[in-house]
Write a protein that holds these residues in place. Structure first.
Motif, PDB file in Angstrom:
ATOM      1  N   ARG A 127       0.835  -1.196   0.000  1.00  0.00           N
ATOM      2  CA  ARG A 127       0.000   0.000   0.000  1.00  0.00           C
ATOM      3  C   ARG A 127       0.871   1.248   0.000  1.00  0.00           C
ATOM      4  NH1 ARG A 127      -4.982   1.782  -1.505  1.00  0.00           N
ATOM      5  NH2 ARG A 127      -5.782   3.395  -0.110  1.00  0.00           N
ATOM      6  N   TYR A 128       1.909   1.258   0.828  1.00  0.00           N
ATOM      7  CA  TYR A 128       2.814   2.409   0.882  1.00  0.00           C
ATOM      8  C   TYR A 128       3.482   2.637  -0.471  1.00  0.00           C
ATOM      9  CZ  TYR A 128       6.849   5.264   2.034  1.00  0.00           C
ATOM     10  OH  TYR A 128       7.810   6.265   2.029  1.00  0.00           O
ATOM     11  N   ARG A 129       3.959   1.569  -1.081  1.00  0.00           N
ATOM     12  CA  ARG A 129       4.678   1.709  -2.347  1.00  0.00           C
ATOM     13  C   ARG A 129       3.740   2.155  -3.472  1.00  0.00           C
ATOM     14  NH1 ARG A 129       8.283  -3.580  -3.244  1.00  0.00           N
ATOM     15  NH2 ARG A 129       9.036  -2.306  -4.968  1.00  0.00           N
ATOM     16  N   THR A 130       2.515   1.670  -3.479  1.00  0.00           N
ATOM     17  CA  THR A 130       1.573   2.067  -4.531  1.00  0.00           C
ATOM     18  C   THR A 130       1.231   3.549  -4.431  1.00  0.00           C
ATOM     19  OG1 THR A 130       0.632  -0.169  -4.481  1.00  0.00           O
ATOM     20  CG2 THR A 130      -0.629   1.531  -5.609  1.00  0.00           C
ATOM     21  N   ILE A 131       1.039   4.039  -3.190  1.00  0.00           N
ATOM     22  CA  ILE A 131       0.787   5.474  -3.011  1.00  0.00           C
ATOM     23  C   ILE A 131       1.996   6.276  -3.480  1.00  0.00           C
ATOM     24  CG2 ILE A 131       0.363   7.289  -1.314  1.00  0.00           C
ATOM     25  CD1 ILE A 131      -1.204   5.268   0.336  1.00  0.00           C
ATOM     26  N   SER A 132       3.203   5.815  -3.134  1.00  0.00           N
ATOM     27  CA  SER A 132       4.422   6.526  -3.520  1.00  0.00           C
ATOM     28  C   SER A 132       4.583   6.584  -5.032  1.00  0.00           C
ATOM     29  CB  SER A 132       5.648   5.850  -2.897  1.00  0.00           C
ATOM     30  OG  SER A 132       5.597   5.904  -1.491  1.00  0.00           O
ATOM     31  N   TRP A 133       4.314   5.479  -5.700  1.00  0.00           N
ATOM     32  CA  TRP A 133       4.478   5.425  -7.153  1.00  0.00           C
ATOM     33  C   TRP A 133       3.505   6.359  -7.874  1.00  0.00           C
ATOM     34  CZ3 TRP A 133       4.383  -0.621  -6.999  1.00  0.00           C
ATOM     35  CH2 TRP A 133       5.648  -1.096  -6.616  1.00  0.00           C
ATOM     36  N   ASN A 134       2.354   6.624  -7.273  1.00  0.00           N
ATOM     37  CA  ASN A 134       1.301   7.372  -7.956  1.00  0.00           C
ATOM     38  C   ASN A 134       1.011   8.732  -7.334  1.00  0.00           C
ATOM     39  OD1 ASN A 134       0.050   5.288 -10.035  1.00  0.00           O
ATOM     40  ND2 ASN A 134       0.438   4.154  -8.144  1.00  0.00           N
ATOM     41  N   MET A 135       1.837   9.166  -6.392  1.00  0.00           N
ATOM     42  CA  MET A 135       1.617  10.470  -5.768  1.00  0.00           C
ATOM     43  C   MET A 135       1.580  11.553  -6.846  1.00  0.00           C
ATOM     44  SD  MET A 135       1.118  12.350  -3.176  1.00  0.00           S
ATOM     45  CE  MET A 135       1.247  11.047  -1.960  1.00  0.00           C
ATOM     46  N   HIS A 136       0.487  12.336  -6.850  1.00  0.00           N
ATOM     47  CA  HIS A 136       0.305  13.329  -7.914  1.00  0.00           C
ATOM     48  C   HIS A 136      -0.306  14.592  -7.336  1.00  0.00           C
ATOM     49  CE1 HIS A 136       1.417  12.488 -12.027  1.00  0.00           C
ATOM     50  NE2 HIS A 136       0.558  13.390 -12.447  1.00  0.00           N
ATOM     51  N   MET A 137       0.288  15.732  -7.667  1.00  0.00           N
ATOM     52  CA  MET A 137      -0.193  17.022  -7.163  1.00  0.00           C
ATOM     53  C   MET A 137      -1.125  17.719  -8.135  1.00  0.00           C
ATOM     54  SD  MET A 137       3.424  18.253  -5.506  1.00  0.00           S
ATOM     55  CE  MET A 137       4.384  17.199  -6.598  1.00  0.00           C
ATOM     56  N   SER A 138      -1.062  17.360  -9.405  1.00  0.00           N
ATOM     57  CA  SER A 138      -1.951  17.922 -10.428  1.00  0.00           C
ATOM     58  C   SER A 138      -2.769  16.787 -11.028  1.00  0.00           C
ATOM     59  CB  SER A 138      -1.144  18.632 -11.511  1.00  0.00           C
ATOM     60  OG  SER A 138      -0.229  17.729 -12.114  1.00  0.00           O
ATOM     61  N   HIS A 139      -3.832  17.131 -11.757  1.00  0.00           N
ATOM     62  CA  HIS A 139      -4.670  16.089 -12.343  1.00  0.00           C
ATOM     63  C   HIS A 139      -4.009  15.551 -13.611  1.00  0.00           C
ATOM     64  CE1 HIS A 139      -8.186  14.001 -13.955  1.00  0.00           C
ATOM     65  NE2 HIS A 139      -8.667  14.048 -12.710  1.00  0.00           N
ATOM     66  N   PRO A 140      -3.983  14.221 -13.784  1.00  0.00           N
ATOM     67  CA  PRO A 140      -3.310  13.639 -14.964  1.00  0.00           C
ATOM     68  C   PRO A 140      -3.856  14.147 -16.292  1.00  0.00           C
ATOM     69  CG  PRO A 140      -3.804  11.946 -13.341  1.00  0.00           C
ATOM     70  CD  PRO A 140      -4.460  13.192 -12.855  1.00  0.00           C
ATOM     71  N   ALA A 141      -5.162  14.391 -16.362  1.00  0.00           N
ATOM     72  CA  ALA A 141      -5.734  14.885 -17.620  1.00  0.00           C
ATOM     73  C   ALA A 141      -5.217  16.281 -17.946  1.00  0.00           C
ATOM     74  CB  ALA A 141      -7.267  14.900 -17.522  1.00  0.00           C
ATOM     75  N   ALA A 142      -5.076  17.124 -16.912  1.00  0.00           N
ATOM     76  CA  ALA A 142      -4.534  18.466 -17.127  1.00  0.00           C
ATOM     77  C   ALA A 142      -3.055  18.396 -17.490  1.00  0.00           C
ATOM     78  CB  ALA A 142      -4.741  19.315 -15.879  1.00  0.00           C
ATOM     79  N   ASP A 143      -2.334  17.424 -16.925  1.00  0.00           N
ATOM     80  CA  ASP A 143      -0.921  17.233 -17.294  1.00  0.00           C
ATOM     81  C   ASP A 143      -0.787  16.961 -18.782  1.00  0.00           C
ATOM     82  OD1 ASP A 143      -0.227  17.534 -14.665  1.00  0.00           O
ATOM     83  OD2 ASP A 143      -0.028  15.387 -14.267  1.00  0.00           O
TER      84      ASP A 143
END
Length: 574
Positions: free
Chosen positions: A187-203
């Motif tokens: 669970r910790y690693r999955t959150i770390s791999w996907n931590m995102h501050m902006s929305h992927p669609a806007a990226d």
């Protein structure tokens, strides 16, 4: 002070129509002083080549060429003291009657609304990764779990192991039980791999603009960065002395934004320009350098950086700002004094409008402690010989006021302390530039930074560090009763929802003396039934003493007599 959000509190300051200007009397005094400086110029004749040059500029140019270096024996003019008019009372901008814990202060920077946005964008990133074929067992992360995730990051900064997997490894000598009680490793690693501050669609939309002027290099970190910057400005108002410096975030990602700085302990990484309170190291404001100057004015990156950080409506006027030779230039210091800010910093001799006259200047053979200075209007340029030449420019200080420093000097194979004269700008610079390094000293041992594949997650970890150190600084201002280590331990426990103290280990109630065999109904055999050799007598003294008593938990026979208590001695060694 009433409770309000960061946006409302800062908006009150920024929307104010009050202008931080000098009174007519103070302005007249400033003009009189400038005239006083100008009257000391050596008059020079205009020549034909200068006919197109404005009169004021010709006077300054001719004056500079006529200036000569003076020694410490010559008296310098004392600059006019700026009136200190802060926009708010310096210090924490919080309720004085409320009690603040490390977690409540941390949440002023990472508010629940900001963390909720972080969770929303992270969940969207996981959904995008699953669509691309990633095999995650995933349930959406919530605000409370995200705070626990922050707690684990800080925990790993305090308890350092060689890899993330080691924090969940069991059955080894160096196993740590705490992380597994908060969340699973996967669970910790999955959150770390996907931590995102902006929305992927806007990226995705922003990435389409790559190579154009519309492309935003910091788009992936901007939502959280703007929140942290606003909180830094709102929660605390700095005292008079400020410092501007660079801070490096270690990263070697090929993004076009990473820089190499040989003079810094961290050579490769992102460069942050930081404005800090010199008294305690509080980060008042910062910006991330992207490799290009987005607010170019034609005066260079150092000039524009300092001007962007010195917000007069936010800060007020009369502040003193200290900087190193990357930023210092005569134009910057002159423009700052026009805005009502004093400035002091080391400078590079080749900077435009710096004194170029070598007459009576320092040489490599000048004795230690030698001082040379030139006054040019509100600017004083000072050179001082320490182990090497130090050059400082200031609009705050006179050249020399009698300050001294002590240095260890070797004479005839022995070391001794010797006193040398030191210019006033150098003394002040050394005192106030140290403040900007205080957060780095704290983070030297307990930083949230660790290896990660994505560059924007490195900056995210730096935001956590800024929030933690600023929270500690405010807590110290309010209470002053904790070290940074104690503060972080309590913050981790509050983020993870556990007690900061582990209860002391108590002796088991199973370790009690019991008969070695069932008691016989024959009273003649009570003292002899079940007698065995005492393990302590045999191990410690080599004697084969027999006893009817044994430890219920250890299942070993031990003497229990008035003159020989092997039961007690045995359990002391456990």
């Amino acid at each position: 002070m009433a409770h309000c959000t960061c946006e409302e509190a800062l908006g009150t300051v920024l929307d104010s129509e009050e202008e931080f200007t000098f009174s007519s009397e103070e302005e007249q005094e400033s003009n009189d002083e400038w005239s006083h400086f100008e009257e000391q110029l050596d008059p020079s004749e205009d020549n034909d080549s200068d006919n197109q040059m404005p009169v004021a500029k010709k006077a300054r140019t001719n004056k500079q060429s006529a200036l000569t270096w003076k020694t410490e024996t010559e008296v310098d003019l004392v600059p006019q003291t700026l009136r200190f008019v802060p926009a708010r009372d310096p210090g924490p901008q919080l309720w004085s009657t409320d009690s603040y814990t490390p977690l409540s202060l941390f949440k002023l920077f990472f508010s629940e609304s900001a963390v909720s946005t972080l969770c929303y964008n992270t969940n969207a990133q996981v959904a995008r990764s699953i669509e691309r074929g990633r095999k995650y067992r995933w349930t959406d992360v919530g605000v409370s779990e995200m705070y626990r995730y922050f707690g684990l990051i800080f925990y790993m900064g305090m308890v350092k192991l060689s890899s993330i997997n080691d924090y969940w490894r069991q059955g080894s000598l160096c196993s740590v039980p705490f992380p597994a009680t908060i969340m699973s490793r996967d669970r910790y690693r999955t959150i770390s791999w996907n931590m995102h501050m902006s929305h992927p669609a806007a990226d995705k939309e922003n990435d389409k603009k790559k190579g154009t002027d519309e492309y935003d290099w910091l788009f992936r970190v901007k939502p959280l960065m703007d929140t942290i910057r606003l909180a830094c400005k709102t929660i605390y108002h700095p005292r008079r002395n400020l410092a501007v410096d660079e801070r490096m975030v270690a990263c070697k990602a090929n993004t076009g934004m990473t820089r190499y700085m040989n003079a810094k302990p961290t050579k490769w990484g992102f460069k942050l320009f930081v404005l800090a309170d010199s008294s305690n190291g509080y980060t008042v404001d910062f910006s991330v350098y992207t490799g290009k100057n987005n607010v170019a004015t034609g005066n260079g990156l150092p000039y524009d950086t300092v001007m962007s950080l010195m917000d007069k409506k936010l800060l007020g006027s009369g502040y003193h700002v200290y900087m190193d030779n990357f930023y210092t230039s005569p134009k910057l210091l002159t423009d700052l004094i026009d805005m009502g800010y004093g400035a002091c910093g080391t400078y590079r001799d080749y900077r435009k409008n710096s004194p170029q006259n070598a007459a009576n200047s320092l040489t490599k053979n000048s004795p230690r402690g030698s001082i040379r200075w030139i006054r040019n209007g509100p600017l004083v340029f000072v050179k001082w010989m320490d182990t090497r030449e130090v050059s400082v420019c200031s609009t705050i200080h006179p050249a020399y006021t009698g300050d001294t420093v002590q240095r260890r000097v070797k004479t005839q194979d022995t070391w001794s302390l010797k006193t040398f004269p030191c210019p006033a700008p150098v003394t002040a610079y050394n005192q106030y530039m140290e403040g900007v390094d205080l957060p780095d000293r704290l983070l030297q041992y307990y930083t949230a930074q660790h290896k990660t594949l994505k560059w924007y997650r490195k900056i995210f970890l730096d935001f956590l560090d800024i929030a933690a150190t600023n929270s500690f600084t405010v807590h110290k201002e309010l209470y002053g009763n904790m070290t940074y280590k104690e503060f972080m331990e309590q913050l981790i426990s509050e983020l993870c929802g556990v007690s900061p103290k582990i209860p002391e280990k108590r002796a088991s109630s199973d370790h009690v003396p019991v008969p070695g065999a069932l008691l016989s109904t024959d009273t003649r055999k009570v003292a002899s039934s079940g007698r065995r050799i005492c393990v302590h007598c045999k191990a410690a003294h080599g004697k084969k003493q027999q006893t009817p008593w044994k430890c219920q938990a250890c299942d070993v026979h031990l003497c229990l007599q008035l003159t020989r208590n092997c039961f007690q001695e045995w359990h002391k060694a456990l």
